[in-house]
Enzyme design. Sequence first.
Site, PDB file in Angstrom:
ATOM      1  N   GLU A 158      -8.405  -8.132   4.321  1.00  0.00           N
ATOM      2  CA  GLU A 158      -9.628  -8.114   3.507  1.00  0.00           C
ATOM      3  C   GLU A 158     -10.819  -8.768   4.215  1.00  0.00           C
ATOM      4  O   GLU A 158     -11.370  -9.770   3.744  1.00  0.00           O
ATOM      5  CB  GLU A 158      -9.372  -8.778   2.150  1.00  0.00           C
ATOM      6  CG  GLU A 158      -8.362  -8.038   1.302  1.00  0.00           C
ATOM      7  CD  GLU A 158      -8.105  -8.701  -0.052  1.00  0.00           C
ATOM      8  OE1 GLU A 158      -7.509  -8.043  -0.922  1.00  0.00           O
ATOM      9  OE2 GLU A 158      -8.505  -9.870  -0.249  1.00  0.00           O
ATOM     10  N   GLU A 313      -2.687  -2.608  -1.634  1.00  0.00           N
ATOM     11  CA  GLU A 313      -2.370  -3.628  -2.635  1.00  0.00           C
ATOM     12  C   GLU A 313      -2.812  -3.157  -4.012  1.00  0.00           C
ATOM     13  O   GLU A 313      -3.888  -2.582  -4.170  1.00  0.00           O
ATOM     14  CB  GLU A 313      -3.090  -4.956  -2.346  1.00  0.00           C
ATOM     15  CG  GLU A 313      -2.605  -5.725  -1.139  1.00  0.00           C
ATOM     16  CD  GLU A 313      -3.337  -7.060  -1.004  1.00  0.00           C
ATOM     17  OE1 GLU A 313      -3.868  -7.568  -2.025  1.00  0.00           O
ATOM     18  OE2 GLU A 313      -3.399  -7.590   0.120  1.00  0.00           O
TER      19      GLU A 313
END
EC number: 3.2.1.23
Length: 688
Positions: A158, A313
Amino acid sequence: MMINNKPISPKLPVFMHGADYNPDQWLHDPSVLEEDIRLMKLAGCNVMAIGIFSWASLEPNEGEFRFDWMDGVLERFKNNGIYAWIATPSGARPAWLSAKYPEVLRVGANRVRNLHGMRHNHCYTSPVYREKTAIINRKLAERYGDHPAVIGWHISNEFGGDCHCDLCQEAFRAWLQEKYGTLEALNMAWWTTFWAHTYTDWSQVESPSPHGENMVHGQNLDWRRFVTAQTIAFCKHEIDSVKWANPDLPATTNMHMIEGLDYRQFADVLDVVSWDAYPTWHQGKDDVKLGASIGFYHDLYRSILRKPFLLMENTPSQTNWQAVSKLKQPGMHRLSSLQAIAHGSDSVQYFQWRKSRGSSEKFHGAVVDHVGHEHTRVFRDVAELGGTLADISAVAGSSTPAETAILFDWDNRWAVKDAQGPRNSGLHYEDTVLDHHRALWEQGVMTDVIGSGDDFSPYKLIVAPMLYLCMEETGRKLEAFVENGGTLVTTYWSGIVNEHDLCHLGGFPGPLRKTLGIWAEEIEGLYDEDRNGLSLLAGNTLGLSGNYEAREICELVHAESAEVLGHYTDSFYAGRPALTVNKLGQGKAYYMATRLGDDFLLDFYRSVAAESGAARALQSELPAGLTAQLRTDGIWDYVFLMNFGAEAAEVKLDGRVYTDLESGEAEESVVSLQVNGIRMLKRAAARE
């Protein structure tokens, strides 16, 4: 004709199903790691992402490497038919690195260096950080690049945020010098004569700061572009440090928050796009609006490389960091997971596999709860989905045949948010884009989300809401698109500034004026409680009638070559054009001069999509709350019917022969869907 894509990994040419796995948290209890293998197989999981935050376990002290625990994990995977995305561990550095080399820690916009801790707290420019990440990455690549259980590289985690240290200031100046060449060119692009901002030496240029310069919009825009470029350079640095060992292993990085980085620019360095989705399901009477917005982001990430992406995710139950952490109601795990597949994902993966015992995410959802066994509702949901993904594995690799696109540029988004104009209380750019997308989504119109630099030729319909930042080149491309038979839809607050955030001269909408056939003279911001209206003219080409509510923005336009389809109902500009269409060459361009509601957008796009001939998943009317999405391999079409509404519903099929994708049984002409229900159908693909 087959239009399947190559598998993301030839080792696993089916849907990937798995989770972020943190075995380094359980090295003190080997029995947990053995039990994990049993549970993974029971849940139908075939892949795990490992090592994401494991730097301190892999290199506990500088130059001291410990790979025995990772060796053991991968050996267990190999012996049990489970695969791994190996992560580079740069998302969180070990304490020894911060202590010995403080330059690796980020400096905030306030020019204060951070302490050690958190994630993403590092400087992408730092030569030391790049050196240390390259060392650990090369060690991983050397050891695992040819391991039979490894299917690819998960680069960091991320990416996000920016650093304002001296190293980054120098890099920013160098980036600007390469872009502009001279200070004169930079001063002109940033319009620095305003407020006496003119720079006379490169050393005077700094990044935006809350206690310094932050009102030069071109400077703000270039800083964001620089941060993206610097992050991509670091990502490429990481990819280069692992792919040398086995160039065939694909590399991805899991994207998440879209605020800070232009993810479209990562296309040149990634082999596959992946992203992390965390919707707040069950917040209202139904999940239609949220379901549509998640569909938009699936479409966005699929469109970056225009091939299947990975849902890297999502949570199998709830998060622990949202304002309210609701459980997924029965059916929602299956629906939301298969929604990703419907929009082009070739995976469903979770954060996380097993709940942590401590720290900030110990109550974040996981496949295996603290109780440690399979006898939970969440585990059963995951296992059932694993079975479904195995049953429909023929869909993996298939394409999404979109003939409609929404134009969504990151720098336009940044510029709109920076604009000080008609509504400083909120122009709601992103909400507007999502509203237009939802009107298409609810009708089963497959939609790509593209940038102005992309090829427009595959599309019949392009929607460009609030194209505030519109370069001359983009204007020419859209003009050619329409002249060649395409349909363009755009709105107020379009064609206002160029790539430097400088206003176009000669009349708005600047480079779009000829294409749209209008001149936008003034724009009025309305208070939240204010309302105007759109009254459609009798006999208009859309075939629509009546009045619709208008709010937030009303632009006063002159129809030049455009035909007026509707006018304002109120204020001193009542009777002036509010909706127009302009014919140009073989195509046409629609313009909405005001913000219109969901009811109008649904009616409008029903007419315009049909007129343009843009592909839909199903040629029949969809009840409210339902959507249909399509994937195809050129031989078979795979149609996903999904119910995000508050009530059960029925869908009448369109006369073609359908079978149920899971059972293979012939489908009736009417399909029923429960709340949070999904049906997956198969039909013969149309032959061209």
